[in-house]
Motif scaffolding. Structure first.
Motif, PDB file in Angstrom:
ATOM      1  N   LYS A 170      13.089   1.752   3.937  1.00 30.90           N
ATOM      2  CA  LYS A 170      14.387   1.780   3.251  1.00 30.90           C
ATOM      3  C   LYS A 170      14.201   1.957   1.749  1.00 30.90           C
ATOM      4  N   ALA A 171      13.200   1.263   1.210  1.00 26.05           N
ATOM      5  CA  ALA A 171      12.951   1.354  -0.229  1.00 26.05           C
ATOM      6  C   ALA A 171      12.491   2.757  -0.618  1.00 26.05           C
ATOM      7  N   THR A 172      11.620   3.360   0.218  1.00 21.67           N
ATOM      8  CA  THR A 172      11.169   4.720  -0.082  1.00 21.67           C
ATOM      9  C   THR A 172      12.324   5.712  -0.022  1.00 21.67           C
ATOM     10  N   GLN A 173      13.251   5.510   0.932  1.00 20.56           N
ATOM     11  CA  GLN A 173      14.422   6.388   0.995  1.00 20.56           C
ATOM     12  C   GLN A 173      15.292   6.234  -0.248  1.00 20.56           C
ATOM     13  N   SER A 174      15.409   5.007  -0.741  1.00 20.60           N
ATOM     14  CA  SER A 174      16.172   4.793  -1.981  1.00 20.60           C
ATOM     15  C   SER A 174      15.491   5.480  -3.160  1.00 20.60           C
ATOM     16  N   ILE A 175      14.159   5.420  -3.184  1.00 19.22           N
ATOM     17  CA  ILE A 175      13.422   6.073  -4.265  1.00 19.22           C
ATOM     18  C   ILE A 175      13.606   7.580  -4.191  1.00 19.22           C
ATOM     19  N   ILE A 176      13.612   8.119  -2.951  1.00 19.31           N
ATOM     20  CA  ILE A 176      13.839   9.560  -2.785  1.00 19.31           C
ATOM     21  C   ILE A 176      15.197   9.944  -3.352  1.00 19.31           C
ATOM     22  N   LYS A 177      16.199   9.045  -3.187  1.00 22.23           N
ATOM     23  CA  LYS A 177      17.550   9.321  -3.681  1.00 22.23           C
ATOM     24  C   LYS A 177      17.688   9.055  -5.177  1.00 22.23           C
ATOM     25  N   GLY A 178      16.610   8.566  -5.811  1.00 18.21           N
ATOM     26  CA  GLY A 178      16.648   8.365  -7.253  1.00 18.21           C
ATOM     27  C   GLY A 178      16.840   6.926  -7.696  1.00 18.21           C
ATOM     28  N   LYS A 179      16.877   5.957  -6.731  1.00 17.63           N
ATOM     29  CA  LYS A 179      17.024   4.543  -7.099  1.00 17.63           C
ATOM     30  C   LYS A 179      15.636   3.925  -7.208  1.00 17.63           C
ATOM     31  N   TYR A 180      15.075   4.030  -8.408  1.00 13.82           N
ATOM     32  CA  TYR A 180      13.689   3.611  -8.592  1.00 13.82           C
ATOM     33  C   TYR A 180      13.537   2.109  -8.813  1.00 13.82           C
ATOM     34  N   MET A 192       0.116  -8.205   3.623  1.00  8.56           N
ATOM     35  CA  MET A 192       1.428  -7.595   3.440  1.00  8.56           C
ATOM     36  C   MET A 192       1.963  -7.870   2.036  1.00  8.56           C
ATOM     37  N   ASP A 193       1.731  -9.078   1.525  1.00  6.49           N
ATOM     38  CA  ASP A 193       2.188  -9.409   0.180  1.00  6.49           C
ATOM     39  C   ASP A 193       1.491  -8.548  -0.870  1.00  6.49           C
ATOM     40  N   ASN A 194       0.205  -8.244  -0.636  1.00  4.64           N
ATOM     41  CA  ASN A 194      -0.499  -7.339  -1.552  1.00  4.64           C
ATOM     42  C   ASN A 194       0.121  -5.953  -1.534  1.00  4.64           C
ATOM     43  N   LEU A 195       0.452  -5.487  -0.305  1.00  2.00           N
ATOM     44  CA  LEU A 195       1.091  -4.184  -0.178  1.00  2.00           C
ATOM     45  C   LEU A 195       2.455  -4.175  -0.869  1.00  2.00           C
ATOM     46  N   VAL A 196       3.241  -5.247  -0.642  1.00  2.00           N
ATOM     47  CA  VAL A 196       4.577  -5.335  -1.253  1.00  2.00           C
ATOM     48  C   VAL A 196       4.465  -5.380  -2.777  1.00  2.00           C
ATOM     49  N   GLN A 197       3.506  -6.170  -3.259  1.00  2.00           N
ATOM     50  CA  GLN A 197       3.323  -6.284  -4.705  1.00  2.00           C
ATOM     51  C   GLN A 197       2.946  -4.932  -5.317  1.00  2.00           C
ATOM     52  N   ASN A 198       2.034  -4.216  -4.647  1.00  2.00           N
ATOM     53  CA  ASN A 198       1.638  -2.888  -5.139  1.00  2.00           C
ATOM     54  C   ASN A 198       2.807  -1.906  -5.089  1.00  2.00           C
ATOM     55  N   PHE A 199       3.620  -2.020  -4.010  1.00  2.00           N
ATOM     56  CA  PHE A 199       4.763  -1.115  -3.876  1.00  2.00           C
ATOM     57  C   PHE A 199       5.779  -1.375  -4.991  1.00  2.00           C
ATOM     58  N   ASN A 200       6.093  -2.638  -5.251  1.00  2.00           N
ATOM     59  CA  ASN A 200       7.040  -2.969  -6.319  1.00  2.00           C
ATOM     60  C   ASN A 200       6.518  -2.512  -7.681  1.00  2.00           C
ATOM     61  N   LEU A 201       5.206  -2.717  -7.883  1.00  2.00           N
ATOM     62  CA  LEU A 201       4.605  -2.279  -9.137  1.00  2.00           C
ATOM     63  C   LEU A 201       4.660  -0.759  -9.259  1.00  2.00           C
ATOM     64  N   MET A 202       4.421  -0.071  -8.126  1.00  2.00           N
ATOM     65  CA  MET A 202       4.491   1.383  -8.131  1.00  2.00           C
ATOM     66  C   MET A 202       5.905   1.856  -8.464  1.00  2.00           C
ATOM     67  N   GLY A 203       6.922   1.193  -7.875  1.00  2.00           N
ATOM     68  CA  GLY A 203       8.308   1.554  -8.152  1.00  2.00           C
ATOM     69  C   GLY A 203       8.659   1.382  -9.617  1.00  2.00           C
ATOM     70  N   THR A 204       8.182   0.254 -10.213  1.00  2.00           N
ATOM     71  CA  THR A 204       8.460   0.005 -11.629  1.00  2.00           C
ATOM     72  C   THR A 204       7.808   1.060 -12.513  1.00  2.00           C
ATOM     73  N   LYS A 205       6.524   1.345 -12.220  1.00  2.00           N
ATOM     74  CA  LYS A 205       5.825   2.349 -13.018  1.00  2.00           C
ATOM     75  C   LYS A 205       6.434   3.730 -12.821  1.00  2.00           C
ATOM     76  N   LEU A 206       6.845   4.020 -11.569  1.00  2.00           N
ATOM     77  CA  LEU A 206       7.473   5.313 -11.296  1.00  2.00           C
ATOM     78  C   LEU A 206       8.788   5.443 -12.058  1.00  2.00           C
ATOM     79  N   GLN A 207       9.554   4.336 -12.101  1.00  2.00           N
ATOM     80  CA  GLN A 207      10.818   4.358 -12.846  1.00  2.00           C
ATOM     81  C   GLN A 207      10.564   4.591 -14.331  1.00  2.00           C
ATOM     82  N   ASP A 208       9.561   3.893 -14.876  1.00  2.00           N
ATOM     83  CA  ASP A 208       9.235   4.084 -16.295  1.00  2.00           C
ATOM     84  C   ASP A 208       8.769   5.513 -16.559  1.00  2.00           C
TER      85      ASP A 208
END
Length: 558
Positions: A170-180, A192-208
């Motif tokens: 769901k989060a990747t689909q939101s990112i595809i739509k521009g909601k970073y 899983m928490d490591n994966l989630v943490q990396n994903f959130n960090l990736m989203g933040t860096k991608l937004q920046d």
């Protein structure tokens, strides 16, 4: 993924249940046989003691005893008598001719009795089959129950296990739509928490990064839009990767050409050849090009290679800077024509003056009549030079004062009256009537009084010059909305349409011979146009041959 996990889970549960059932069945069979052996041994000893204690022998009674023990223990019992006869079980459904392979377990003991020599107890495999069937039924029930419980638990676990993946999807689909800024919650599982943490960090860096790119793109777009030169870039395959509006305007490109190849762009072939040649040069290159396909334009074309920031030796495309120098070339032509025209206008009277002076020196001055005639002609030529000089000086002045700050009150009707007084004698000499039509309520304007007066003198004088005797020159003035509208009308020779666009050019004459006869310098209307521009106004001409000419001037009142 959910389907694959479910199938895998069910296969594992079924396999483990079946394997566990078979292991349990074998284990139960082993325990059952062991218990059966112990039971047979204990019962055969008990039967032995019982038979050894008997003092009398009754075969019928022995048969009943054997039958009861057989039913109690579940085995076949055979008693061997002293006379060699046998007493055995008859009511268990076990045939006497059972094969050795059917025997599961047998036990024989010797009896110290005067009637019986041996006791044999035999257990057959068919007795165990009932146990297997019973246990198998329970095993199936337990497997089905286990599967049902496992399925319910598995669904619950599967829902919990797949939730992180659903959230990530769901989060990747939101990112595809521009909601970073989409974030995922932590689940308590380390991996899983490591994966989630990396994903959130990736989203933040991608937004920046996206914001930085958008900011840089906005600045680049604003820069490219604001510069007054065309910029167009191609990759190594000659596909357009960048173009600004100025370049589109110069090349007369209307559609979106981003990503298109140069062969798909609707521009003249000569320009395509030049671009291809420029790109082939691979380094800084400059060339002047004359375009004729749409509008006649002269451009300077500059090019340079686009190189990779990581590897400066790697060429990834070429950028072209297009500079429109059409106006510059036109101004150069105008300047050259102006110099030529001034030279010509000065040369003619100067040549006449020089010739007359030489003639007078050679003796013509002695003849008073001839001398006076020459002096009159020389006076005309001097006046002509003076008028030309004054017009040149005035034209230079008004050209350099397009933002004149002098703000005088100019009463239009008074200026028209003054102009008529100045040119009245000239009009009377040609029997031309000067007419004034100023509508009541015509306002005054602000600006340079002398310039406005000179503009009106030039227009009225121009009408007098090119109107045959007996004609008229009319000046009309009125307020029209927020503008002062002035019309200078004559019924003179008129101007053909092909000349109307050029009559405001310096030294341009529709009929050169007629212009010289009326004494024009060729600068009057050019001066008028510049004065009108100083007042932020507009001037138009409406004319037909032999029907007269109308100059229409519109000046803002404020």
């Amino acid at each position: 993924m959910r389907k694959r996990i479910t199938i895998t889970f069910l296969i594992l549960v079924i396999s483990s249940s079946i394997i566990t059932g078979f292991v349990s069945l074998n284990f139960q069979k082993t325990i059952y046989v062991r218990n059966l052996e112990e039971k047979v041994e204990s019962n055969i000893l008990l039967l032995k003691d019982l038979l050894e204690e008997r003092r009398t022998f009754d075969k019928k009674e022995l048969e009943n005893l054997v039958d009861n023990y057989s039913k109690l223990i579940g085995t076949k019992i055979i008693l061997t008598l002293k006379d060699g006869s046998l007493v055995s079980t008859h009511d268990m459904g076990i045939e006497n001719n059972a094969k050795p392979l059917d025997i599961l377990f047998t036990k024989t003991v010797e009896v110290k009795s005067q009637f019986i020599t041996h006791i044999n107890m035999t257990v057959y495999s068919r007795d165990l089959k009932e146990v297997n069937d019973t246990f198998g039924k329970y095993m199936v029930i337990s497997i089905v129950t286990g599967l049902l419980i496992a399925f319910l638990i598995g669904l619950r676990y599967l829902e919990h296990a797949t939730k992180p993946y659903k959230d990530i999807t769901k989060a990747t689909q939101s990112i595809i739509k521009g909601k970073y800024d989409e974030k995922i919650d932590f689940y308590g599982d380390k991996d899983m928490d490591n994966l989630v943490q990396n994903f959130n960090l990736m989203g933040t860096k991608l937004q920046d990064t996206i914001k930085e790119l958008q900011g840089a793109n906005t600045k680049l777009e604003a820069t490219l839009t604001s510069i007054d030169n065309g910029v167009i870039a191609f990759d190594n395959s000659l596909n357009v990767i960048l173009i600004n509006p100025f370049a589109q305007n110069i090349l007369n490109i209307k559609e979106d050409i981003m990503g298109k190849n140069i062969d798909e762009i609707l521009i003249e072939d000569r320009f395509k050849e030049i671009i291809t040649e420029v790109i082939a040069q691979g380094s800084f290159y400059k060339q002047e090009v004359e375009m004729t396909l749409s509008n006649h334009k002269v451009i300077n074309l500059y090019s340079n290679s686009i190189t990779s920031t990581k590897d400066p030796t790697k060429k990834i495309g070429v950028v072209l800077i297009i500079q429109d120098i059409s106006k510059l070339r036109k101004l150069e032509m105008v300047r050259a024509d102006f110099v030529a025209n001034v030279s010509h206008e000065l040369k003619t009277p100067l040549t006449s003056l020089k010739g007359f002076i030489e003639t007078l020196k050679e003796g013509a001055i002695e003849d008073r009549n001839v001398a006076n005639k020459f002096l009159n002609i020389m006076d005309i030529e001097v006046n002509r030079l003076n008028a030309l000089t004054n017009d040149l000086l005035l034209l230079s002045e008004v050209e350099n004062k397009k933002h004149d700050l002098l703000k005088e009150l100019i009463y239009v009707e008074e200026v028209i009256d003054e102009v008529f007084q100045i040119l009245n004698s000239k009009a009377l000499n040609k029997s031309i009537t000067l007419i004034k039509e100023v509508r009541k309520g015509t306002s005054f304007i602000k600006g340079n009084y002398n310039y406005f007066k000179q503009m009106m003198i030039n227009l009225v004088d121009n009408g007098i010059k090119y109107t045959p005797p007996g004609g008229f020159v009319k000046v009309k003035a009125k307020n029209e909305r927020d503008n002062l509208l002035i019309e200078v009308i004559d019924n003179g020779v008129g101007v053909s349409k092909e000349h109307q666009e050029r009559i405001f050019e310096r030294f341009y004459r529709v009929d050169k011979s007629r212009s010289r006869q009326v004494g024009g310098t060729g600068l009057g209307l050019a001066i008028v146009k510049h004065i009108v521009s100083i007042f932020n106004g507009t001037i138009k001409v409406r004319s037909q041959l032999e029907e007269g000419t109308t100059f229409i001037i519109k000046i803002p009142l404020n």
